[in-house]
Design an enzyme around this catalytic site. Structure first.
Site, PDB file in Angstrom:
ATOM      1  N   VAL A 117      14.726  41.063  42.803  1.00  0.00           N
ATOM      2  CA  VAL A 117      13.814  41.267  42.301  1.00  0.00           C
ATOM      3  C   VAL A 117      12.734  41.909  42.195  1.00  0.00           C
ATOM      4  O   VAL A 117      12.716  42.721  42.534  1.00  0.00           O
ATOM      5  CB  VAL A 117      13.012  39.602  43.126  1.00  0.00           C
ATOM      6  CG1 VAL A 117      11.275  39.249  43.086  1.00  0.00           C
ATOM      7  CG2 VAL A 117      13.568  39.021  43.360  1.00  0.00           C
ATOM      8  N   TYR A 152      18.563  37.121  54.929  1.00  0.00           N
ATOM      9  CA  TYR A 152      19.731  36.872  55.211  1.00  0.00           C
ATOM     10  C   TYR A 152      20.236  35.610  56.417  1.00  0.00           C
ATOM     11  O   TYR A 152      20.558  34.657  55.656  1.00  0.00           O
ATOM     12  CB  TYR A 152      20.812  37.774  55.208  1.00  0.00           C
ATOM     13  CG  TYR A 152      20.515  38.534  53.530  1.00  0.00           C
ATOM     14  CD1 TYR A 152      19.465  37.224  52.544  1.00  0.00           C
ATOM     15  CD2 TYR A 152      20.986  39.633  53.387  1.00  0.00           C
ATOM     16  CE1 TYR A 152      20.190  38.344  51.154  1.00  0.00           C
ATOM     17  CE2 TYR A 152      20.721  40.394  51.718  1.00  0.00           C
ATOM     18  CZ  TYR A 152      19.966  39.749  51.197  1.00  0.00           C
ATOM     19  OH  TYR A 152      20.285  40.320  49.638  1.00  0.00           O
TER      20      TYR A 152
END
Lengths: 227, 227
Positions: A145, A189
């Protein structure tokens, strides 16, 4: 905060769409890969070209998504997304009014889909295989991103959507790699339910070390070789 | 050394062939994967079945080798290999006379190709993708040789042949993983020219943690999510 000159400001609702990429997205994909190389301090390894990206990611015919190399684009739109059944993977409204967002590269990353959309990220993924499960999985080679759009939930949206699609088509696992110094990414994560495997290391044979195996003409051996 | 009862002894020349597998090899592939899980102390992750291996590795039609999941078999033959242009990847004579080899499982691992051949190992590989190179590479998921056949140069022959084929078809790199405690393997791979990357860690989402992303129906967000 004040927006830099030439920035586009996103003061309220934006609509994010994760969609299949096509060859029109290659210039942005190329630029995003370069930004990713800068972020990873790995620009010495960057050798991507628009021509190679086009021929390798969008061959003719292009295989169905998630059966081979698959590129996805994250677009942000000032108006609600009308999902396209052939290309939309996920879409979602984001309310930025509590913290308006300034994107100095919005014009440079105008989406080829038009409508005021801005490309803010991409995913490259492909099937891998687990022998222990004897099933395909999905390997996420890249998920990226652009800087102004980070920490808004877009990475979570992208990875959730990709994992969801993999699970729905019967894949046994989703895997990707992270740099061991990227603590923010590791925390993110793990928060999404992933295990970060401590024991495995990647081995890589490339460049001249790989080329020497071309035309592999070995002599008969005496059985005393090393392995 | 004295061969165990029921062992088959290989006292002199044997001819090794690395060849494309087919569905007849599935029972041996299944047994070899289980031996590999035992070696890696990972039998708790072993869930392979012959049915799943057949449907995932040998779908109909099976894609060309090295364009999707590709299984290779290592057979040892008491007589010279006549290469088959459609299935032989590499072949080579090994002289075991200086150190004859006893294989207690030779009968159990009789190759479906007949001719006294014995299956001694396998490789599973598939294409991956490097965005920095914008090229496909080859990922070697497994490379395994049964215990009595180790340290004879067969692993080197297999990896050399696979790397050579990858280089010849224009792939930019060959990658695989190694457990950080397997020093013999690390030394062997480095001796073959590979880099063992210290910084990358594998992230994995599987089982219930993956399934929860099915039917990923997210609410509109307030832009304050973690990433």
């Amino acid at each position: 905060m004040a927006a830099p000159a030439n920035s586009t400001t996103f003061p309220g609702d934006v609509w994010a769409e994760l969609r299949l990429a096509d060859a029109r997205d290659v210039p942005h994909i190329h630029s995003l890969i370069h930004q990713m190389a800068e972020f990873e301090l790995l620009t010495d390894l960057f050798a991507a070209t628009e021509e190679l990206l086009t021929s390798t990611l969008f061959p003719s015919p292009t295989p169905p998504p998630f059966t081979s190399f698959t590129a996805l684009i994250l677009d942000l739109s000032p108006s609600p997304v009308v999902p396209d059944s052939t290309s939309t993977i996920a879409s979602r409204r984001f309310d930025l009014s509590a913290s308006p967002l300034a994107d100095p590269e919005a014009a440079a990353f105008a989406s080829p889909r038009g409508g005021g959309r801005v490309t803010a990220g991409f995913v490259i993924c492909f099937p891998n295989y687990s022998t222990f499960l004897s099933k395909p999985g999905l390997y996420v080679e890249d998920i990226f991103v652009r800087a102004p759009w980070r920490r808004r939930g877009l990475g979570r949206m992208m990875l959730s959507a990709v994992a969801g699609r993999a699970a729905e088509i019967g894949m046994g696992r989703v895997e990707w790699c992270v740099l061991d110094w990227n603590k923010n990414a590791i925390d993110f994560y793990e928060g999404m339910g992933a295990d970060v495997l401590p024991q495995w290391r990647i081995c890589r044979l490339t460049g001249a070390a790989l080329d020497k195996y071309k035309g592999n003409q070995e002599e008969a051996a005496d059985g005393k070789a090393a392995a």
